[in-house]
Motif scaffolding. Structure first.
Motif, PDB file in Angstrom:
ATOM      1  N   GLN A 273      34.792   9.695  11.808  1.00 24.70           N
ATOM      2  CA  GLN A 273      33.887   8.588  11.884  1.00 24.70           C
ATOM      3  C   GLN A 273      32.342   8.841  11.830  1.00 24.70           C
ATOM      4  OE1 GLN A 273      35.529   5.346  14.293  1.00 24.70           O
ATOM      5  NE2 GLN A 273      37.385   6.703  14.845  1.00 24.70           N
ATOM      6  N   PRO A 274      31.660   7.904  11.230  1.00 24.59           N
ATOM      7  CA  PRO A 274      30.128   8.208  11.314  1.00 24.59           C
ATOM      8  C   PRO A 274      29.844   8.144  12.829  1.00 24.59           C
ATOM      9  CG  PRO A 274      30.575   6.525   9.727  1.00 24.59           C
ATOM     10  CD  PRO A 274      31.949   6.785  10.489  1.00 24.59           C
ATOM     11  N   SER A 275      29.130   9.357  13.156  1.00 27.61           N
ATOM     12  CA  SER A 275      28.589   9.552  14.497  1.00 27.61           C
ATOM     13  C   SER A 275      26.990   9.787  14.557  1.00 27.61           C
ATOM     14  CB  SER A 275      29.395  10.638  15.023  1.00 27.61           C
ATOM     15  OG  SER A 275      30.691  10.141  15.021  1.00 27.61           O
ATOM     16  N   GLN A 276      26.675   9.756  15.874  1.00 27.41           N
ATOM     17  CA  GLN A 276      25.134  10.289  16.349  1.00 27.41           C
ATOM     18  C   GLN A 276      25.426  11.210  17.556  1.00 27.41           C
ATOM     19  OE1 GLN A 276      23.138   6.505  16.959  1.00 27.41           O
ATOM     20  NE2 GLN A 276      25.159   5.697  17.807  1.00 27.41           N
ATOM     21  N   LEU A 277      24.442  12.128  17.744  1.00 31.57           N
ATOM     22  CA  LEU A 277      24.231  12.782  18.935  1.00 31.57           C
ATOM     23  C   LEU A 277      23.067  12.590  19.887  1.00 31.57           C
ATOM     24  CD1 LEU A 277      25.108  15.622  20.414  1.00 31.57           C
ATOM     25  CD2 LEU A 277      23.888  16.817  18.863  1.00 31.57           C
ATOM     26  N   LEU A 278      23.254  12.496  21.060  1.00 31.54           N
ATOM     27  CA  LEU A 278      22.382  12.311  21.989  1.00 31.54           C
ATOM     28  C   LEU A 278      22.722  13.494  23.001  1.00 31.54           C
ATOM     29  CD1 LEU A 278      20.095  10.573  23.361  1.00 31.54           C
ATOM     30  CD2 LEU A 278      21.861   9.313  24.747  1.00 31.54           C
TER      31      LEU A 278
ATOM     32  N   PHE B  56      32.235  13.012  25.400  1.00 34.29           N
ATOM     33  CA  PHE B  56      31.290  13.613  26.310  1.00 34.29           C
ATOM     34  C   PHE B  56      31.379  15.020  26.184  1.00 34.29           C
ATOM     35  CE2 PHE B  56      29.433  15.080  30.121  1.00 34.29           C
ATOM     36  CZ  PHE B  56      28.241  14.616  30.024  1.00 34.29           C
ATOM     37  N   LEU B  57      30.306  15.670  25.884  1.00 36.07           N
ATOM     38  CA  LEU B  57      30.616  17.221  25.631  1.00 36.07           C
ATOM     39  C   LEU B  57      29.500  17.765  26.643  1.00 36.07           C
ATOM     40  CD1 LEU B  57      30.102  15.539  22.460  1.00 36.07           C
ATOM     41  CD2 LEU B  57      31.133  17.686  21.819  1.00 36.07           C
TER      42      LEU B  57
ATOM     43  N   GLY C 120      27.847  12.540  23.243  1.00 34.43           N
ATOM     44  CA  GLY C 120      26.862  12.766  24.408  1.00 34.43           C
ATOM     45  C   GLY C 120      27.048  14.125  24.830  1.00 34.43           C
ATOM     46  N   TYR C 121      25.842  14.857  24.620  1.00 39.99           N
ATOM     47  CA  TYR C 121      25.999  16.359  25.001  1.00 39.99           C
ATOM     48  C   TYR C 121      24.977  16.575  26.231  1.00 39.99           C
ATOM     49  CZ  TYR C 121      25.901  21.135  25.019  1.00 39.99           C
ATOM     50  OH  TYR C 121      25.931  22.748  25.311  1.00 39.99           O
ATOM     51  N   ALA C 122      25.616  17.170  27.301  1.00 40.30           N
ATOM     52  CA  ALA C 122      24.761  17.419  28.544  1.00 40.30           C
ATOM     53  C   ALA C 122      24.819  18.939  28.551  1.00 40.30           C
ATOM     54  CB  ALA C 122      25.229  16.896  29.936  1.00 40.30           C
TER      55      ALA C 122
END
Length: 484
Positions: free
Chosen positions: A296-301, A365-366, A267-269
């Motif tokens: 690990q396989p990941s996704q970005l929100l 969290f980024l 999660g990037y804010a």
């Protein structure tokens, strides 16, 4: 206690959360106090429908009239007084955030403002070293005190006027009028960085409540508050986090954003966009996700910032670039803050379930040292401050920007780093290494994270709202005792 009335200035979406989506106002109402919320005129009906109950009244804050007064009555003098107030803190505290604002004003100044800036720097130097000079400046502001709220003062006869800042925003006119009428004034600290970024009071103030002993120290040493007038009550806005009352079901949340339950969630804010683009950060994370360069396989929100929706072409342009990236790159998604409406914009409590769930379910969290590092720490998530410089910054002549690698010593940023509550990445290699570390060892910084929360918000018992409400009641008692 005799029946008393409190005015509350809620001129910002975060103030709505602080006062109305916490136990602050209910504590006052339960004690028999009449509460008058002054907020954006266009939102009175909406707020009344959502929060209305006996004893609570909603009135307009007349922000349009306040802006008109600021723009038409000695606007140059008011602007400089406000600027010096904002950056004129004592140098007994970390002034890095204020110093960056000075650099911004200097870089973007034109015409007479450019000619006056050297003299203002001398004035700032004096203010930083002299309490007498700071007190003189504070008094000079009070010459600008329009009678915008006379009818409301006469209608409700308040014993206390409470605001979400000590006169740092247009609330200064309400607070100044209160002081001239002999009505006691108090403020709350809504934002994590507020005491180290906005400096001296903009109105005569009697009391203030803040999050922590560190904020109290900043108020006393930086802005000359008397210790006995500063209360540490925690942060009511975060009680809901500790109670987990806004948390959505994980499956429901993932379906909402078409997220893959079998992939780790990054999660990037977006943050700090006033000074720097965020796109380079987002693109670097997206590349790691798309090219399977993580352990690990990941996704970005990506959560867009409220400022992405301002009438500012640079911010709007970045918003569209991020949206386009999400359309083109697999496993990249975007979430947008929900507007409250009126002039309060996209800083609102309308999407607290969204914010809560994004943080709670992020495996990492980024952000760029956003206040959300505190909120994510409450959720005990691994936190990474991504500070990759954008080549050329905003690349706009006359536009000031700051390289993200140079902001680590801002007061709140420095405390995050020194606490060891998370990691910092200034390039793609560090970014990859830090994300992989957290994916493999998610609790590596957990104890430091927990201490960080205790230091920054003080109370973790979900009672900050009630505690703050009790403090306001004690201010009312003191007001009554002084004859108000």
């Amino acid at each position: 206690m005799a029946k008393q009335t409190v005015f509350i200035s809620a001129d910002h979406g975060l103030a709505i959360v602080y006062f109305l989506q916490s136990d602050v106002v209910p504590t006052l109402l339960d004690a028999g106090v009449e509460v008058v919320i002054l907020t954006d005129d266009g939102l009175k009906e909406q707020i009344e429908q959502r929060f209305g109950r006996e004893g609570l009244h909603i009135e307009g804050l007349r922000l349009g009239e306040a802006r008109k007064y600021y723009d038409t009555v000695s606007p140059t003098q008011q602007w400089w007084l406000n600027f010096l107030r904002r950056v004129g803190s004592s140098n007994r505290i970390n002034t890095e955030a204020m110093d960056s604002h000075i650099r911004q004003v200097d870089a973007e100044a034109v015409g007479k403002r450019k000619l006056l800036m050297p003299f203002m720097k001398v004035a700032i130097s004096i203010l930083r070293r002299s309490k007498t000079a700071r007190q003189w400046l504070v008094r000079q502001q009070y010459a600008f005190s329009p009678d915008l709220y006379t009818d409301l003062f006469e209608k409700y006869q308040p014993s206390l006027v409470l605001a979400s800042t000590p006169g740092w925003r247009y609330d200064r006119y309400l607070l100044r009028q209160a002081a001239r009428r002999g009505v006691k004034t108090a403020a709350v600290v809504v934002g994590w960085d507020n005491p180290s970024s906005y400096s001296l009071p903009g109105a005569p103030m009697d009391w203030i409540t803040c999050w922590s002993e560190e904020q109290k120290r900043e108020l006393i040493l930086g802005s000359d508050w008397e210790a006995e007038r500063v209360h540490v009550g925690g942060i009511p806005s975060y009680d809901g986090y500790f109670r987990r009352e806004w948390l959505m079901d994980r499956d429901e949340y993932f379906k909402l954003h078409n997220l893959d339950p079998n992939r780790k969630l990054l999660g990037y804010a977006c943050s700090f966009i006033t000074f720097s683009p965020n796109y380079q950060n987002v693109e670097a994370i997206a590349r790691l996700v798309a090219e399977d360069k993580l352990s690990q396989p990941s996704q970005l929100l990506v959560r867009l910032h409220p400022n992405h929706f301002m009438d500012e072409p640079l911010f709007a342009g970045e918003r569209e670039k991020i949206r386009q990236l999400a359309r083109e790159v697999p496993n990249v998604h975007v979430v947008e803050p929900v507007p409250l409406g009126g002039s309060l914009g996209y800083y609102s409590g309308e999407d607290m379930p969204e914010k809560t769930s994004m943080m709670a379910y992020s495996d990492v969290f980024l952000t760029v040292y956003s206040t959300m590092v505190v909120e994510a720490a409450i959720h005990e998530r691994p936190i990474l401050a991504v500070c990759i410089d954008a080549p050329g910054g905003w690349n706009t002549p006359g536009r000031f920007d700051l390289p993200l690698t140079e902001i680590g010593n801002w007061p709140t940023h420095q405390r995050f780093r020194q606490a060891g509550a998370g990691r910092v990445a200034t390039n793609a290699t560090q970014l990859q290494q830090a994300i992989n570390l957290y994916l493999e060892q998610p609790t590596v910084d957990l104890e430091a994270c927990r201490k960080f929360i205790r230091d920054e918000v003080t109370y973790t018992d979900a009672q900050a709202g009630k505690r703050t409400g009790q403090f306001i009641l004690s201010c009312l008692e003191k007001s009554q005792g002084s004859g108000q």
